[in-house]
Design a protein around this motif. Sequence first.
Motif, PDB file in Angstrom:
ATOM      1  N   VAL A   1      -5.605  -2.977   1.520  1.00 34.80           N
ATOM      2  CA  VAL A   1      -4.174  -2.789   1.848  1.00 34.80           C
ATOM      3  C   VAL A   1      -4.035  -1.506   2.651  1.00 34.80           C
ATOM      4  CG1 VAL A   1      -1.853  -2.443   0.944  1.00 34.80           C
ATOM      5  CG2 VAL A   1      -3.454  -3.897  -0.300  1.00 34.80           C
ATOM      6  N   GLY A   2      -3.623  -1.645   3.904  1.00 36.83           N
ATOM      7  CA  GLY A   2      -3.514  -0.459   4.756  1.00 36.83           C
ATOM      8  C   GLY A   2      -2.358  -0.598   5.713  1.00 36.83           C
ATOM      9  N   SER A   3      -2.101   0.449   6.481  1.00 31.15           N
ATOM     10  CA  SER A   3      -0.893   0.522   7.310  1.00 31.15           C
ATOM     11  C   SER A   3      -0.822  -0.566   8.361  1.00 31.15           C
ATOM     12  CB  SER A   3      -0.840   1.865   8.023  1.00 31.15           C
ATOM     13  OG  SER A   3      -0.638   2.872   7.101  1.00 31.15           O
ATOM     14  N   THR A   4       0.406  -0.870   8.753  1.00 30.34           N
ATOM     15  CA  THR A   4       0.665  -1.897   9.758  1.00 30.34           C
ATOM     16  C   THR A   4       0.385  -1.388  11.165  1.00 30.34           C
ATOM     17  OG1 THR A   4       2.933  -1.143   9.860  1.00 30.34           O
ATOM     18  CG2 THR A   4       2.452  -2.933   8.331  1.00 30.34           C
ATOM     19  N   LEU A   5       0.034  -0.135  11.249  1.00 34.77           N
ATOM     20  CA  LEU A   5      -0.305   0.451  12.549  1.00 34.77           C
ATOM     21  C   LEU A   5      -1.646   1.147  12.335  1.00 34.77           C
ATOM     22  CD1 LEU A   5       2.569   1.980  14.522  1.00 34.77           C
ATOM     23  CD2 LEU A   5       0.274   2.764  14.888  1.00 34.77           C
ATOM     24  N   ASN A   6      -2.688   0.673  13.031  1.00 37.74           N
ATOM     25  CA  ASN A   6      -4.020   1.070  12.582  1.00 37.74           C
ATOM     26  C   ASN A   6      -4.543   2.401  13.112  1.00 37.74           C
ATOM     27  OD1 ASN A   6      -4.946   0.478  15.161  1.00 37.74           O
ATOM     28  ND2 ASN A   6      -5.762  -1.530  14.592  1.00 37.74           N
ATOM     29  N   GLN A   7      -3.697   3.113  13.865  1.00 38.72           N
ATOM     30  CA  GLN A   7      -4.115   4.449  14.308  1.00 38.72           C
ATOM     31  C   GLN A   7      -3.650   5.535  13.337  1.00 38.72           C
ATOM     32  OE1 GLN A   7      -6.206   4.902  17.023  1.00 38.72           O
ATOM     33  NE2 GLN A   7      -6.261   2.699  16.702  1.00 38.72           N
ATOM     34  N   ILE A   8      -2.965   5.138  12.286  1.00 40.18           N
ATOM     35  CA  ILE A   8      -2.497   6.082  11.253  1.00 40.18           C
ATOM     36  C   ILE A   8      -3.678   6.500  10.378  1.00 40.18           C
ATOM     37  CG2 ILE A   8      -1.121   6.141   9.111  1.00 40.18           C
ATOM     38  CD1 ILE A   8       0.997   4.560  10.579  1.00 40.18           C
TER      39      ILE A   8
ATOM     40  N   THR B   1      -2.082   6.750   2.541  1.00 44.16           N
ATOM     41  CA  THR B   1      -2.357   6.350   1.156  1.00 44.16           C
ATOM     42  C   THR B   1      -1.801   7.344   0.140  1.00 44.16           C
ATOM     43  OG1 THR B   1      -4.380   5.233   1.850  1.00 44.16           O
ATOM     44  CG2 THR B   1      -4.195   5.798  -0.484  1.00 44.16           C
ATOM     45  N   LEU B   2      -2.025   8.631   0.366  1.00 45.44           N
ATOM     46  CA  LEU B   2      -1.672   9.586  -0.688  1.00 45.44           C
ATOM     47  C   LEU B   2      -0.165   9.711  -0.884  1.00 45.44           C
ATOM     48  CD1 LEU B   2      -4.402  12.354  -0.269  1.00 45.44           C
ATOM     49  CD2 LEU B   2      -4.535  10.135  -1.368  1.00 45.44           C
ATOM     50  N   GLY B   3       0.605   9.171   0.087  1.00 46.15           N
ATOM     51  CA  GLY B   3       2.059   9.120  -0.108  1.00 46.15           C
ATOM     52  C   GLY B   3       2.511   7.778  -0.663  1.00 46.15           C
ATOM     53  N   GLY B   4       1.616   6.808  -0.788  1.00 45.81           N
ATOM     54  CA  GLY B   4       1.951   5.473  -1.320  1.00 45.81           C
ATOM     55  C   GLY B   4       1.185   4.387  -0.585  1.00 45.81           C
ATOM     56  N   GLY B   5       1.542   4.153   0.692  1.00 48.60           N
ATOM     57  CA  GLY B   5       0.790   3.222   1.518  1.00 48.60           C
ATOM     58  C   GLY B   5       1.247   1.783   1.461  1.00 48.60           C
ATOM     59  N   TYR B   6       2.123   1.415   2.394  1.00 50.63           N
ATOM     60  CA  TYR B   6       2.567   0.026   2.536  1.00 50.63           C
ATOM     61  C   TYR B   6       1.791  -0.655   3.651  1.00 50.63           C
ATOM     62  CZ  TYR B   6       6.765   0.687  -0.305  1.00 50.63           C
ATOM     63  OH  TYR B   6       7.638   0.919  -1.332  1.00 50.63           O
ATOM     64  N   GLY B   7       1.522  -1.942   3.480  1.00 49.16           N
ATOM     65  CA  GLY B   7       0.894  -2.718   4.540  1.00 49.16           C
ATOM     66  C   GLY B   7       1.318  -4.167   4.421  1.00 49.16           C
ATOM     67  N   TRP B   8       0.857  -5.001   5.331  1.00 50.22           N
ATOM     68  CA  TRP B   8       1.223  -6.418   5.288  1.00 50.22           C
ATOM     69  C   TRP B   8       0.715  -7.089   4.023  1.00 50.22           C
ATOM     70  CZ3 TRP B   8       5.099  -7.435   8.079  1.00 50.22           C
ATOM     71  CH2 TRP B   8       5.252  -6.922   9.370  1.00 50.22           C
ATOM     72  N   LEU B   9      -0.360  -6.543   3.419  1.00 48.17           N
ATOM     73  CA  LEU B   9      -0.916  -7.169   2.218  1.00 48.17           C
ATOM     74  C   LEU B   9      -0.279  -6.656   0.930  1.00 48.17           C
ATOM     75  CD1 LEU B   9      -4.673  -7.224   3.283  1.00 48.17           C
ATOM     76  CD2 LEU B   9      -3.072  -9.150   3.236  1.00 48.17           C
TER      77      LEU B   9
ATOM     78  N   GLY C   1       2.494  -7.377  -0.345  1.00 44.39           N
ATOM     79  CA  GLY C   1       3.088  -8.490  -1.102  1.00 44.39           C
ATOM     80  C   GLY C   1       2.079  -9.171  -2.005  1.00 44.39           C
ATOM     81  N   GLN C   2       0.808  -9.144  -1.635  1.00 42.13           N
ATOM     82  CA  GLN C   2      -0.225  -9.780  -2.465  1.00 42.13           C
ATOM     83  C   GLN C   2      -0.904  -8.803  -3.417  1.00 42.13           C
ATOM     84  OE1 GLN C   2      -2.032 -11.961   1.149  1.00 42.13           O
ATOM     85  NE2 GLN C   2      -2.960 -12.924  -0.630  1.00 42.13           N
ATOM     86  N   TYR C   3      -1.131  -7.570  -2.933  1.00 42.03           N
ATOM     87  CA  TYR C   3      -1.984  -6.656  -3.704  1.00 42.03           C
ATOM     88  C   TYR C   3      -1.344  -5.302  -4.030  1.00 42.03           C
ATOM     89  CZ  TYR C   3      -5.279 -10.016  -1.651  1.00 42.03           C
ATOM     90  OH  TYR C   3      -5.908 -11.162  -1.237  1.00 42.03           O
ATOM     91  N   GLY C   4      -0.082  -5.118  -3.735  1.00 43.33           N
ATOM     92  CA  GLY C   4       0.575  -3.847  -4.062  1.00 43.33           C
ATOM     93  C   GLY C   4       0.386  -2.799  -2.979  1.00 43.33           C
ATOM     94  N   LEU C   5       0.616  -1.560  -3.376  1.00 46.10           N
ATOM     95  CA  LEU C   5       0.499  -0.443  -2.427  1.00 46.10           C
ATOM     96  C   LEU C   5      -0.961  -0.040  -2.257  1.00 46.10           C
ATOM     97  CD1 LEU C   5       3.365   1.752  -3.956  1.00 46.10           C
ATOM     98  CD2 LEU C   5       3.483   0.433  -1.825  1.00 46.10           C
ATOM     99  N   ALA C   6      -1.226   0.770  -1.236  1.00 43.55           N
ATOM    100  CA  ALA C   6      -2.588   1.302  -1.075  1.00 43.55           C
ATOM    101  C   ALA C   6      -2.990   2.073  -2.331  1.00 43.55           C
ATOM    102  CB  ALA C   6      -2.665   2.190   0.172  1.00 43.55           C
ATOM    103  N   ILE C   7      -2.069   2.854  -2.910  1.00 42.30           N
ATOM    104  CA  ILE C   7      -2.440   3.607  -4.131  1.00 42.30           C
ATOM    105  C   ILE C   7      -2.738   2.691  -5.314  1.00 42.30           C
ATOM    106  CG2 ILE C   7      -1.434   5.903  -3.786  1.00 42.30           C
ATOM    107  CD1 ILE C   7       1.069   4.863  -5.296  1.00 42.30           C
ATOM    108  N   ASP C   8      -2.196   1.486  -5.304  1.00 43.60           N
ATOM    109  CA  ASP C   8      -2.482   0.564  -6.411  1.00 43.60           C
ATOM    110  C   ASP C   8      -3.894  -0.002  -6.286  1.00 43.60           C
ATOM    111  OD1 ASP C   8       0.100   1.025  -7.226  1.00 43.60           O
ATOM    112  OD2 ASP C   8       0.913  -0.691  -6.136  1.00 43.60           O
TER     113      ASP C   8
END
Length: 450
Positions: free
Chosen positions: A85-92, A98-106, A108-115
């Motif tokens: 699970v990683g950002s929707t913009l891949n140059q980030i 991640t350390l602030g939370g981390g939302y991505g397209w996945l 919905g299936q697997y939670g946040l990057a921190i999860d």
Amino acid sequence: MVRVSSVDQVATVVRFATDHEISFTTRGGGYSTSGASIAHGGIVLDLSKLRAVHVSPESHTVTVQGGALWADVDVAAARHHLVVVGSTLNQIGVAGATLGGGYGWLTGQYGLAIDNLLWVKMVLADGSIVTASETAHADLFWAIRGAGLCFGVAVELGFRAHRQEGHVFAGTLRFAPDKLPRVVAFVNQFESLTDGRQGFWFGFTMQDSVDMDQCHILVVLFYNGSESQARQFFRPVLELDSVVDTTQMLSYDGLNGILNTADITARRDSLPKIDITHPDKSVGFRRSLRGSNITLPLDAEFVQSIYDEFSAMVTHYPQARDSRILLEFVPNGEVKKVANSATAFASRGPYYNVSSLFEWAEARLDDEIRSRQKGMMDRIGGDAGIARHPGYNPSTHGTGLYANYAGRDVPVEEIFGSNISRLRELKQKYDSHNTFRKWHNLNKHANPPD
Ligand SMILES: Cc1cc2nc3c(=O)[nH]c(=O)nc-3n(C[C@H](O)[C@H](O)[C@H](O)COP(=O)(O)OP(=O)(O)OC[C@H]3O[C@@H](n4cnc5c(N)ncnc54)[C@H](O)[C@@H]3O)c2cc1C
């Protein structure tokens, strides 16, 4: 700026900055807009040489160095049919997001990057190196997941990866503004239709206004499944008369590149050159990221009023035409499974992120554009966000503010809610000199805007 090439060098630089009380920050992908990764008259630790990624296909884990970008992870994992699970913009930057939370397209299936974070190796303010996980330095690991940027330099992150066999369906659509009611009608069905494998963003911009010299509706679609399933799911939107349609089947590592071209940082090389050594500080790209939250169902008139306000701004200030507002409907079921007190991240609830990235060129407009941005984000949160719901309780429903999107002048109590007191205790334990204060300053109510 110190460009390090080893963890020991990171430790030396951090220790030096703490001992001499020198203003200090770390730079990862460089995407923050608040000055969080610059330190005028201080030290910037540049991690761009620490970008290695190691994939373990047997254990489905991915180990990432602290300066890696999401593209590094996506490409390395894809070789083994794995995804993170990683950002929707891949140059980030991986760590920055991640350390602030981390939302991505996945999400919905697997939670946040921190999860999906298993451990973090971190250089603390005194130069010591610790590995935090559920079983070691568990208090630090709690803080790292949501407020990690306030606690040290992450030099290595371990993620749980997931199996991904096929391609995904994704792309952007652009519509004339008269399609707004139909787009809103689709979004209002989203929660009843989604099984977690979809994402639907929409918003407003004048950027790349092909054939439309007006602020238009930008839609970004994502479906983790076959093309026919995706086209069926998004049919009410796909059958609208779009001006641009880039939807297609893509590999996951290609997916997170589709928005790069829409981003000014990635387009820098193709833009008219600006001499950054120019003594006139009033000229040059300026950008501000600010967030809010919104709940479903949307009120079509309210959304129209946001369009009208935004459209009036970009029409009045053509230099701000690349600005955008996005309502990010990524299913929140997995995110909500974790309690707001379980990690420092305190924005898990029945709502969706709204992001606004405003861009302009002249310093004389700084206050004006920022104040319009704040006004629009406050209006969305205040009139259509979680806080307006009867019985709203930030401890259980979350604060509605994603720390990586919140402006730097937003009070930390509003971002971290009731987690702030534990965060402050841990701050005393792990960073009593407050070396790591450039992202959000946990020891202060709020930073002045940069
Ligand atoms: C156009 C755009 C799109 C975005 N899309 C998404 C998205 O899809 N999902 C999402 O979750 N977020 C997204 N964000 C928000 C993004 O996650 C944050 O801005 C993030 O902090 C950027 O990290 P960076 O490393 O690229 O930036 P930087 O400016 O380099 O760093 C941001 C902060 O992180 C700190 N930092 C960086 N690396 C480390 C490290 N290794 N250890 C400790 N501290 C570190 C810096 O000191 C700074 O405080 C987006 C932002 C923008 C501008």
